[in-house]
Design an enzyme around this catalytic site. Structure first.
Site, PDB file in Angstrom:
ATOM      1  N   GLN A 136      65.160  47.551   0.523  1.00 41.60           N
ATOM      2  CA  GLN A 136      65.093  48.771  -0.275  1.00 41.60           C
ATOM      3  C   GLN A 136      65.180  48.437  -1.760  1.00 41.60           C
ATOM      4  O   GLN A 136      66.108  47.758  -2.184  1.00 41.60           O
ATOM      5  CB  GLN A 136      66.256  49.690   0.111  1.00 41.60           C
ATOM      6  CG  GLN A 136      66.229  51.058  -0.541  1.00 41.60           C
ATOM      7  CD  GLN A 136      67.453  51.871  -0.169  1.00 41.60           C
ATOM      8  OE1 GLN A 136      68.540  51.335  -0.032  1.00 41.60           O
ATOM      9  NE2 GLN A 136      67.278  53.165  -0.002  1.00 41.60           N
ATOM     10  N   GLY A 137      64.224  48.908  -2.550  1.00 43.10           N
ATOM     11  CA  GLY A 137      64.238  48.683  -3.997  1.00 43.10           C
ATOM     12  C   GLY A 137      64.335  49.996  -4.744  1.00 43.10           C
ATOM     13  O   GLY A 137      63.337  50.487  -5.275  1.00 43.10           O
ATOM     14  N   SER A 145      67.787  51.093  -6.459  1.00 47.01           N
ATOM     15  CA  SER A 145      68.743  51.031  -7.563  1.00 47.01           C
ATOM     16  C   SER A 145      68.215  50.163  -8.698  1.00 47.01           C
ATOM     17  O   SER A 145      67.465  49.203  -8.476  1.00 47.01           O
ATOM     18  CB  SER A 145      70.070  50.432  -7.081  1.00 47.01           C
ATOM     19  OG  SER A 145      70.696  51.297  -6.183  1.00 47.01           O
ATOM     20  N   SER A 196      69.292  45.284  -0.879  1.00 40.01           N
ATOM     21  CA  SER A 196      69.818  44.711   0.371  1.00 40.01           C
ATOM     22  C   SER A 196      68.710  44.031   1.158  1.00 40.01           C
ATOM     23  O   SER A 196      67.615  44.558   1.265  1.00 40.01           O
ATOM     24  CB  SER A 196      70.453  45.808   1.235  1.00 40.01           C
ATOM     25  OG  SER A 196      71.581  46.320   0.589  1.00 40.01           O
ATOM     26  N   GLU A 241      69.411  58.075   5.685  1.00 43.18           N
ATOM     27  CA  GLU A 241      70.311  56.989   5.357  1.00 43.18           C
ATOM     28  C   GLU A 241      71.759  57.419   5.541  1.00 43.18           C
ATOM     29  O   GLU A 241      72.580  56.677   6.056  1.00 43.18           O
ATOM     30  CB  GLU A 241      70.060  56.564   3.904  1.00 43.18           C
ATOM     31  CG  GLU A 241      70.876  55.369   3.462  1.00 43.18           C
ATOM     32  CD  GLU A 241      70.479  54.887   2.063  1.00 43.18           C
ATOM     33  OE1 GLU A 241      69.814  55.651   1.339  1.00 43.18           O
ATOM     34  OE2 GLU A 241      70.841  53.756   1.728  1.00 43.18           O
ATOM     35  N   ASN A 252      80.668  57.585  -2.083  1.00 36.86           N
ATOM     36  CA  ASN A 252      81.358  58.696  -1.423  1.00 36.86           C
ATOM     37  C   ASN A 252      81.788  59.775  -2.418  1.00 36.86           C
ATOM     38  O   ASN A 252      81.987  60.929  -2.035  1.00 36.86           O
ATOM     39  CB  ASN A 252      82.532  58.165  -0.597  1.00 36.86           C
ATOM     40  CG  ASN A 252      82.039  57.523   0.687  1.00 36.86           C
ATOM     41  OD1 ASN A 252      80.841  57.315   0.867  1.00 36.86           O
ATOM     42  ND2 ASN A 252      82.963  57.207   1.590  1.00 36.86           N
ATOM     43  N   GLU A 253      81.899  59.386  -3.698  1.00 39.07           N
ATOM     44  CA  GLU A 253      82.188  60.411  -4.717  1.00 39.07           C
ATOM     45  C   GLU A 253      80.990  61.355  -4.849  1.00 39.07           C
ATOM     46  O   GLU A 253      81.163  62.578  -4.919  1.00 39.07           O
ATOM     47  CB  GLU A 253      82.505  59.748  -6.061  1.00 39.07           C
ATOM     48  CG  GLU A 253      83.871  59.074  -6.120  1.00 39.07           C
ATOM     49  CD  GLU A 253      83.974  57.821  -5.255  1.00 39.07           C
ATOM     50  OE1 GLU A 253      82.936  57.154  -5.038  1.00 39.07           O
ATOM     51  OE2 GLU A 253      85.089  57.515  -4.779  1.00 39.07           O
TER      52      GLU A 253
END
Lengths: 381, 329
Positions: free
Chosen positions: A124-125, A127, A159, A242, A363-364
């Protein structure tokens, strides 16, 4: 309401259970090492040849047309059996739903079977150094030139990026548009000239993810997924996958909770357990069951036509924090042996679990989504 | 495998929800604090009329023959409305026990002309004992039916759920009634009410923080408040399915032997108790000082939360039961 497996579901469970027992490849190296990556790719092929790599997909693409309940049963058996993890997970869980929804027939026919067999392992690209939780801040440019796009910019925290064959990216195709507009979902061959990959060592020292540097990197316009300029909407469909049950199904945590109870039993010679640690073990076991039954309820809704939206964030927070606490409990059970790295799956698991509350939207961010879109609290003023 | 409520389940739940909204609003709960019997006038009769009291009694005995899966959603509404009556004790535990024992007391209990509570562990400390006509009591390995007992009131923090110390009385054995099953029913019933209480605390707090302004903005627009309430929403989301799953286990003894049933029921209570404890803490914190007052209605649910989180075993005790069931000595 019927919470028993049907005769057909029992037969399905027994079939996958038997197959996994008979084809268990034993322990193989970490998928974040070069050799381990290829060993995991071979395992994908073994699964694919038996029709077990993507059971929920249509038969035409190598699946079995399983319904959601059968897929959940498959996942429970898969993780309980202790066979290797899935190096294909990023593609199968995050990209494939997008290809099914937005891909052309040609793209589906080309990419899906290769993803199912392990021939293409995807990374996955999304970020970038300046676009993490605030994903709409993406700056990597892709400018149309004839039949190609020319990419310039940088991606990070990619990743599987060190060894993957293909990368699914979000890039800015309209440099004048801001935020969520002017983005495009683009599939990029990892061996493209002008793409440099630099592995980043993770907390455990393994080069699991990578930085990607695009320097006049040409990618065919045929590899746009969905429409040019609509990348945000296309990507958000995958973000639901996801966070939701497709990436981290309950089976993974049920299996981990079973192993945790076995560890708790084995830690003292007489089988007794410190009462406070026992409470933590049981709490983890119960929460794995809670995730399981919440998912079966969710699955019934989905099969009845419901759509999963912001509610996916509830699950993401729950499973990622369960995973951290479950592994932390295991390390407390190990006591002063916990720091020893050799053959310590619990320490590996703990380090991996720690990434859960960060990836796929921290999670924020998930709690903001729950508060604003599930509970209806006011957006930031 | 189909984890889904039927339209019939939903209709029954909606009927009861409407009844509580109409007959048992917060004013009625508050008023019950001031009465000698902590009851809501005419509510018991109305519950009998729409079949709630008789829901779990077999059809041949004049009941509706419903199962626990349908009834736990009624008990969620009992929690949501903080209903003062001992509905769970009477309809979810006592009536099935009386039916199992083919007791003569069943008819009047179904009709609502009597109120029956439970002493499920034989402790002698009994909810609603002073207003009840009889108690289904744990005696040795079985259950008994106790009448004409003496009570000494215990002042509880939730005065719409009163306890009494019970002494003496006339006791008749309930042969054929399953004491372990009755215990599990009470645990499950308390868990279901905890879910309803937690939902009410969350709804009330979401409404309050959306309205209350500080620094020129609703306090609910601040992340610290949002994250508290997101955590409550998550806790409820992952506790409720365990309650439904446990109800299924109780309703299906043919596939769930007592140890599996106890495991499922205790998982539900452990998660539901934790969820309602969290909901109460966060609801009070997000309300601030107004929530700390006696005059504001939030306290009605806070106190019911504290009572039912611990009643019939707290989270820790039920995790101990799960430990036994999954082979952790």
């Amino acid at each position: 309401m019927d919470l028993e497996l049907s005769q057909r579901q029992v037969e399905f469970r027994d079939e996958i259970r038997t197959w996994l027992t008979e084809h268990h490849p034993g322990r193989i190296a970490s998928m974040d090492t070069p050799d381990g990556f290829e060993a995991h790719r071979e395992w994908e092929k073994v699964l694919f040849d038996a029709g077990w790599s993507v059971p929920a997909w249509p038969v035409a693409y190598g699946g079995r047309d399983c319904d959601l309940i059968e897929w959940l049963i498959y996942e429970e058996e898969y993780w309980l059996s202790g066979v290797p993890g899935r190096v294909s997970a990023n593609g199968v869980s995050l990209l494939a739903p997008t290809i099914f929804n937005f891909g052309s027939r040609q793209q589906q026919d080309h990419f899906l079977p290769k993803m199912a067999s392990g021939e293409h392992i995807w990374a996955q690209g999304w970020s970038e150094p300046e676009a993490g939780s605030d994903l709409a801040g993406i700056k990597t440019k892709a400018i149309r030139d004839g039949d190609d796009f020319v990419l310039n910019g940088q991606k990070t925290w990619c990743s599987r990026g060190a060894y993957a064959d293909w990368i699914f990216c979000i890039v800015r195709t309209d440099p004048d548009a801001e935020r969520h507009r002017g983005l495009t979902y683009l599939l990029v061959p990892a061996d493209s000239p002008g793409l440099e990959r630099r592995p980043i060592n993770r907390l455990d020292g393994e080069p699991s993810f990578a930085e990607l540097f695009f320097d006049d990197c040409r990618v065919s316009a045929d590899h746009v997924l969905g429409e040019e300029g609509q990348g945000w909407g296309v990507a958000m469909a995958a973000a639901g996958s996801e966070r939701g049950l497709s990436l981290r199904s309950p089976g993974r945590f049920m299996a981990a909770a079973e192993r945790l109870t076995e560890l708790a039993r084995s830690i003292r010679a007489d089988g007794s357990i410190d009462v406070r640690l026992r409470d933590e073990v049981v709490d983890a076991w119960i929460r794995a069951q809670a995730y399981r039954w919440q998912t079966y309820q969710l699955a019934a809704g989905l099969m009845g036509g419901d759509e999963i939206g912001s509610e996916a964030s509830l699950g993401k927070v729950f499973w990622s924090e369960l995973d951290v606490e479950l592994h932390a409990t295991a390390l407390r059970l190990l006591g002063d042996r916990a720091e020893i790295v050799d053959d310590n799956d619990w320490l590996d698991g703990y380090l991996f679990a720690l990434s859960g509350p960060i990836y796929a939207g921290t999670n924020e961010i998930q709690r903001n989504i729950i508060a604003e879109r599930v509970l209806g609290l006011p957006r930031r003023g | 495998m189909r984890f889904e409520f039927t339209d019939e389940h939903d209709m029954f739940r909606n009927t009861v929800r409407d009844l509580f909204a109409d007959r048992c609003p917060p004013d009625a709960v508050r008023a019950s604090w001031e009465t000698t019997d902590a009851r809501v006038p005419d509510l018991w009769g109305a519950l009998a009329e729409i079949g709630v009291l008789a829901a779990l009694a077999p059809e041949e005995a004049g009941g509706l023959g419903m199962d626990e899966v349908a009834f736990v959603r009624i008990l969620e509404e009992v929690g949501y409305a903080a209903v003062p009556e001992p509905l769970m004790e009477h309809a979810f535990v006592a009536i099935p026990a009386l039916a199992e024992a083919r007791s003569d007391a069943l008819d009047s209990a179904i009709a609502g002309s009597t109120t029956i509570t439970i002493d499920i562990d034989g402790s002698g400390t009994v909810a609603s004992a002073a207003i009840a006509d009889a108690i289904v009591t744990r005696v040795d390995d079985g259950l008994a039916f106790t009448t004409q007992y003496d009570t000494t009131a215990l002042t509880t923090i939730d005065q719409s759920r009163r306890l009494a110390a019970v002494k003496g009385g006339v006791t008749v054995g309930l042969d054929g009634a399953d004491a372990a099953l009755a215990y599990d029913r009470a645990v499950l019933g308390a868990a279901a009410q905890c879910i309803g209480i937690a939902r009410r605390l969350l709804d009330a707090t979401v409404a309050y923080v959306g309205d209350r302004q500080q620094f020129g903005k609703p306090v609910g627009s601040y992340q610290a408040v949002k994250h508290h309430l997101a955590d409550v929403r998550i806790a409820v989301e992952f506790a409720a399915p365990l309650v439904y799953r446990a109800a299924w286990s109780v309703a299906h003894p043919e596939t769930h032997e007592p140890l599996a049933r106890a495991r499922d029921v205790s998982m539900a209570k452990a998660q539901a108790s934790d969820a309602v404890d969290l909901a109460a803490r966060k609801a009070l914190q997000c309300h601030g000082a107004i929530g700390y007052t006696f005059e504001y209605d939030l306290q009605l649910w806070l106190k019911r939360a504290w009572a039912l989180s611990a009643a019939y075993g707290d989270a820790r005790r039920h995790r101990d039961r799960v430990a036994t069931a999954i082979g952790l000595a």
